[in-house]
Write a protein that holds these residues in place. Sequence first.
Motif, PDB file in Angstrom:
ATOM      1  N   MET A  24       0.837  -1.199   0.000  1.00  0.00           N
ATOM      2  CA  MET A  24       0.000   0.000   0.000  1.00  0.00           C
ATOM      3  C   MET A  24       0.876   1.254   0.000  1.00  0.00           C
ATOM      4  O   MET A  24       0.610   2.192  -0.752  1.00  0.00           O
ATOM      5  N   SER A  25       1.900   1.270   0.821  1.00  0.00           N
ATOM      6  CA  SER A  25       2.801   2.432   0.854  1.00  0.00           C
ATOM      7  C   SER A  25       3.447   2.653  -0.507  1.00  0.00           C
ATOM      8  O   SER A  25       3.559   3.795  -0.966  1.00  0.00           O
ATOM      9  N   ARG A  26       3.833   1.575  -1.164  1.00  0.00           N
ATOM     10  CA  ARG A  26       4.429   1.682  -2.496  1.00  0.00           C
ATOM     11  C   ARG A  26       3.429   2.258  -3.493  1.00  0.00           C
ATOM     12  O   ARG A  26       3.763   3.123  -4.304  1.00  0.00           O
ATOM     13  N   ASP A  27       2.172   1.798  -3.420  1.00  0.00           N
ATOM     14  CA  ASP A  27       1.129   2.290  -4.329  1.00  0.00           C
ATOM     15  C   ASP A  27       0.833   3.770  -4.096  1.00  0.00           C
ATOM     16  O   ASP A  27       0.646   4.537  -5.049  1.00  0.00           O
ATOM     17  N   ILE A  28       0.798   4.186  -2.848  1.00  0.00           N
ATOM     18  CA  ILE A  28       0.553   5.595  -2.532  1.00  0.00           C
ATOM     19  C   ILE A  28       1.728   6.454  -2.994  1.00  0.00           C
ATOM     20  O   ILE A  28       1.533   7.526  -3.568  1.00  0.00           O
ATOM     21  N   ASP A  29       2.950   5.976  -2.763  1.00  0.00           N
ATOM     22  CA  ASP A  29       4.128   6.716  -3.223  1.00  0.00           C
ATOM     23  C   ASP A  29       4.121   6.855  -4.746  1.00  0.00           C
ATOM     24  O   ASP A  29       4.435   7.924  -5.281  1.00  0.00           O
TER      25      ASP A  29
END
Length: 113
Positions: A24-29
């Motif tokens: 999720m953090s990767r997708d948001i970044d």
Amino acid sequence: MTQYLIAIHHLGDYDPFVAEDKAMSRDIDALNDEMKAAGVRIFVGGLRPASSARSLRAQPDGEVLSTDGPYLETKEHMGGFWVLEAADLDEALAWGRKAAVACRAPVEVRPFH
């Protein structure tokens, strides 16, 4: 061009340190990078849990009442947001769809005055 609020909503007990995994953090970044590259992102911010909020209400006597907790007692609260500048509502909604996928949460898209 109009500015739009893209607001992410979470359940009241949402803890980003527990709920947000590396994917999720990767997708948001990646979404943030895409927004910056497109030149639409004005501001982005994540909010601490609603339990950390303080509410202020003006009283008829001129005093301001301060209480712990969010202004509204709801099952969901805003957990973060983007302010974007988009050509129109359709473009803002397209970014909102991407935000809903990246954040795995409901999104509200609203234009500023």
